[in-house]
Every structure is written in C-alpha cells, then in structure tokens.
Write a protein that holds these residues in place. Structure first.
Motif, PDB file in Angstrom:
ATOM      1  N   ILE A   1      -3.056   9.173   9.873  1.00 18.80           N
ATOM      2  CA  ILE A   1      -1.743   8.976  10.495  1.00 18.80           C
ATOM      3  C   ILE A   1      -1.251   7.540  10.339  1.00 18.80           C
ATOM      4  O   ILE A   1      -0.102   7.309   9.939  1.00 18.80           O
ATOM      5  CB  ILE A   1      -1.798   9.342  11.997  1.00 18.80           C
ATOM      6  CG1 ILE A   1      -2.065  10.836  12.170  1.00 18.80           C
ATOM      7  CG2 ILE A   1      -0.488   8.958  12.695  1.00 18.80           C
ATOM      8  CD1 ILE A   1      -2.296  11.260  13.611  1.00 18.80           C
ATOM      9  N   VAL A   2      -2.110   6.588  10.630  1.00 18.34           N
ATOM     10  CA  VAL A   2      -1.688   5.178  10.691  1.00 18.34           C
ATOM     11  C   VAL A   2      -1.769   4.470   9.347  1.00 18.34           C
ATOM     12  O   VAL A   2      -0.906   3.650   9.017  1.00 18.34           O
ATOM     13  CB  VAL A   2      -2.535   4.408  11.735  1.00 18.34           C
ATOM     14  CG1 VAL A   2      -2.104   2.949  11.800  1.00 18.34           C
ATOM     15  CG2 VAL A   2      -2.408   5.055  13.103  1.00 18.34           C
ATOM     16  N   CYS A   3      -2.794   4.791   8.550  1.00 15.55           N
ATOM     17  CA  CYS A   3      -3.029   4.028   7.319  1.00 15.55           C
ATOM     18  C   CYS A   3      -2.608   4.730   6.038  1.00 15.55           C
ATOM     19  O   CYS A   3      -2.790   4.174   4.945  1.00 15.55           O
ATOM     20  CB  CYS A   3      -4.512   3.659   7.215  1.00 15.55           C
ATOM     21  SG  CYS A   3      -5.107   2.594   8.552  1.00 15.55           S
ATOM     22  N   SER A   4      -2.101   5.954   6.135  1.00 15.99           N
ATOM     23  CA  SER A   4      -1.698   6.658   4.918  1.00 15.99           C
ATOM     24  C   SER A   4      -0.484   5.965   4.302  1.00 15.99           C
ATOM     25  O   SER A   4       0.395   5.471   5.000  1.00 15.99           O
ATOM     26  CB  SER A   4      -1.366   8.118   5.227  1.00 15.99           C
ATOM     27  OG  SER A   4      -0.301   8.210   6.153  1.00 15.99           O
TER      28      SER A   4
ATOM     29  N   ILE B   1       4.053  -1.709  10.212  1.00  8.05           N
ATOM     30  CA  ILE B   1       4.788  -2.172  11.388  1.00  8.05           C
ATOM     31  C   ILE B   1       3.739  -2.705  12.357  1.00  8.05           C
ATOM     32  O   ILE B   1       3.068  -1.941  13.053  1.00  8.05           O
ATOM     33  CB  ILE B   1       5.589  -1.025  12.035  1.00  8.05           C
ATOM     34  CG1 ILE B   1       6.525  -0.382  11.009  1.00  8.05           C
ATOM     35  CG2 ILE B   1       6.386  -1.532  13.238  1.00  8.05           C
ATOM     36  CD1 ILE B   1       7.225   0.864  11.516  1.00  8.05           C
ATOM     37  N   LEU B   2       3.539  -4.005  12.381  1.00 10.23           N
ATOM     38  CA  LEU B   2       2.427  -4.618  13.109  1.00 10.23           C
ATOM     39  C   LEU B   2       2.332  -4.193  14.570  1.00 10.23           C
ATOM     40  O   LEU B   2       1.236  -4.131  15.131  1.00 10.23           O
ATOM     41  CB  LEU B   2       2.522  -6.140  13.024  1.00 10.23           C
ATOM     42  CG  LEU B   2       1.980  -6.776  11.747  1.00 10.23           C
ATOM     43  CD1 LEU B   2       2.287  -8.267  11.722  1.00 10.23           C
ATOM     44  CD2 LEU B   2       0.486  -6.539  11.615  1.00 10.23           C
ATOM     45  N   ALA B   3       3.473  -3.905  15.172  1.00  8.05           N
ATOM     46  CA  ALA B   3       3.467  -3.509  16.581  1.00  8.05           C
ATOM     47  C   ALA B   3       2.659  -2.231  16.802  1.00  8.05           C
ATOM     48  O   ALA B   3       2.064  -2.046  17.869  1.00  8.05           O
ATOM     49  CB  ALA B   3       4.898  -3.307  17.075  1.00  8.05           C
ATOM     50  N   ILE B   4       2.602  -1.361  15.805  1.00  5.30           N
ATOM     51  CA  ILE B   4       1.898  -0.087  15.960  1.00  5.30           C
ATOM     52  C   ILE B   4       0.378  -0.278  16.017  1.00  5.30           C
ATOM     53  O   ILE B   4      -0.257   0.154  16.985  1.00  5.30           O
ATOM     54  CB  ILE B   4       2.301   0.905  14.851  1.00  5.30           C
ATOM     55  CG1 ILE B   4       3.773   1.309  15.030  1.00  5.30           C
ATOM     56  CG2 ILE B   4       1.399   2.150  14.861  1.00  5.30           C
ATOM     57  CD1 ILE B   4       4.311   2.230  13.973  1.00  5.30           C
ATOM     58  N   PRO B   5      -0.256  -0.923  15.008  1.00  2.00           N
ATOM     59  CA  PRO B   5      -1.710  -1.124  15.119  1.00  2.00           C
ATOM     60  C   PRO B   5      -2.114  -2.015  16.286  1.00  2.00           C
ATOM     61  O   PRO B   5      -3.151  -1.791  16.915  1.00  2.00           O
ATOM     62  CB  PRO B   5      -2.091  -1.769  13.776  1.00  2.00           C
ATOM     63  CG  PRO B   5      -0.837  -2.314  13.225  1.00  2.00           C
ATOM     64  CD  PRO B   5       0.243  -1.411  13.707  1.00  2.00           C
ATOM     65  N   LEU B   6      -1.286  -3.015  16.604  1.00  2.50           N
ATOM     66  CA  LEU B   6      -1.610  -3.891  17.727  1.00  2.50           C
ATOM     67  C   LEU B   6      -1.525  -3.137  19.057  1.00  2.50           C
ATOM     68  O   LEU B   6      -2.369  -3.317  19.940  1.00  2.50           O
ATOM     69  CB  LEU B   6      -0.679  -5.104  17.741  1.00  2.50           C
ATOM     70  CG  LEU B   6      -0.872  -6.116  16.598  1.00  2.50           C
ATOM     71  CD1 LEU B   6       0.158  -7.233  16.691  1.00  2.50           C
ATOM     72  CD2 LEU B   6      -2.284  -6.687  16.596  1.00  2.50           C
ATOM     73  N   SER B   7      -0.516  -2.279  19.183  1.00  3.39           N
ATOM     74  CA  SER B   7      -0.380  -1.471  20.401  1.00  3.39           C
ATOM     75  C   SER B   7      -1.536  -0.480  20.531  1.00  3.39           C
ATOM     76  O   SER B   7      -2.093  -0.285  21.612  1.00  3.39           O
ATOM     77  CB  SER B   7       0.953  -0.711  20.392  1.00  3.39           C
ATOM     78  OG  SER B   7       2.041  -1.606  20.400  1.00  3.39           O
TER      79      SER B   7
END
Length: 231
Positions: free
Chosen positions: A190-193, A203-209
């Motif tokens: 989901i996140v790294c594809s 979108i840095l906010a997504i992995p940081l969140s």
C-alpha cells in the motif's frame, strides 16, 4: 534499557542479524541491477529518468525490504515467545516487564532505522558509481540534490522504523507469525508500491504519520503488560 538490548543481541547472535542485513543489501542491489540495465531497452517508459529518481527508487526498495525484514525480527523476538509461552520464563526474571518488551521493540526500531540509512548509502553509492561508468543517466550529480535526498532518507528511515511496528499489533492478537509477516507485506504494497512513478510514501506526511501511529499503538498494546497473563 541499553543493557537489555545488548543481552538480546547476544541471545539472538548479532552475526546472524549482520548476515541477514548483508543478504538484504545484495538482494536490493540485484533488483536495482535488473531495473538499471533493463531500462535502456525501454526508452518509452523507463523506471527512472534521472539520478535523483534512481536514488528514490533505491530508497523505496530499501524501505520495503526492511519493513518486511523487521516483521520477521518481531516475529522471532516477541510473537514466537508469546505463542510458545517462553515469554513467561523471561518475565520470571527480576526485571520490569515493560523494560524487557520495550528493549526488544527499541532494538528492532533502531536496527531498521540504521539499516535503511546504511543500505541507501551503500547501494546508492554503488549505482552512482555504476552510472558514472555506463552513463545511462546523463544528468549531472548536484550537491544540493544529494543533500535533499539525504534529508529525505533520514526522515523516511524514521517512518519505516515506526511503521514496521504496525504488523506486530496484528500478529499479537492471535499470536501469529504468518499474520505479522503478511501484514508487513500488505503495508509495503500500500505505502511503498510505485504506480506510474508515484508512491504514497513520497508524501512524507504519510510514512511519518504511520510511524507515530505504530509507536503509539505498540505502546498502548504493552502498557499493561505487568498485569497480563502470559502463562
């Protein structure tokens, strides 16, 4: 806490972790070699068109690899011990339960964070060198770009280190190793594809969140470990 981490490393044999990381580096480098040397034949839709995009691709592969790798470590260090009830023996020692659990979690967090950075440095440096010889990407390598990429890698490493704790919550519910590992793969998908050059993790906010969420949920899962029945 530091002493508990050292003891955990000795128990799990540090050399096995180092060999595991080295194999992961080689796999990432191998995957990038296939992409790098296959792309010149695909001029219409290459995987990357610049060295900056090449480094971003390496970072994506690194994070995906070590999020799954971390789920394997968490399965070994925590899930398996709860499943086999060997954790009860560990809790019999005169050491605070929370410290024992959080020492294991801290080890995985730090291990993931460090390896994401080191793998990016090694594999990224390798392919910058390869490109300087083969020259498939002709754009100049700029210091500003490298500094910006370095900062991004640092933040993404934190994101991956916290995100890798999320599968633990899923696996802990049923004390299931497969659930833990499969959950990490789902998160990576989901996140790294990479879809047409776009990834949610860009979108840095997504992995940081997700990292903060992983840390918070893990803390809440173990905050009452002293009262939990693990027999």
């Amino acid at each position: 806490m530091l002493q508990l981490i050292k003891l955990e490393l000795k128990k799990g044999r540090l050399t096995s972790y180092l060999w595991g990381a080295l194999i992961a580096y080689l796999c990432i480098a191998g995957a990038m070699s296939v992409i790098y040397f296959a792309d010149p034949a695909n001029l219409e839709d290459p995987s990357f068109r610049s060295q900056a995009e090449m480094l971003s691709m390496i970072d994506l592969l690194v994070r995906a690899t070590f999020i799954v790798y971390a789920s394997v470590l968490l399965s070994k260090l925590i899930i398996s011990e709860f499943k086999d009830k060997t954790i009860a023996l560990l809790f019999a020692y005169p050491v605070n339960r929370k410290k024992l659990i959080f020492a294991k979690l801290a080890m995985v967090f730090i291990w993931t964070f460090v390896n994401v950075i080191v793998a990016n440095l090694l594999v990224g440096g390798l392919f910058i060198g390869i490109n300087s010889i083969w020259g498939y990407l002709s754009d100049p390598l700029q210091t500003e770009m490298l500094l910006q990429h370095g900062l991004t890698v640092f933040m993404q490493a934190f994101g991956a280190a916290g995100m890798c704790l999320l599968p633990l919550v899923a696996g802990l519910r049923n004390k299931s190793v497969p659930t833990t590992i499969v959950s990490s793969i789902v998160i990576v998908m989901i996140v790294c594809s990479n879809n047409l050059g776009f990834s949610l993790s860009s979108i840095l906010a997504i992995p940081l969140s997700l990292s903060v969420l992983g840390i918070l949920i893990t803390y809440l899962s173990f905050r009452k470990i002293d009262q939990m029945d693990v027999a």
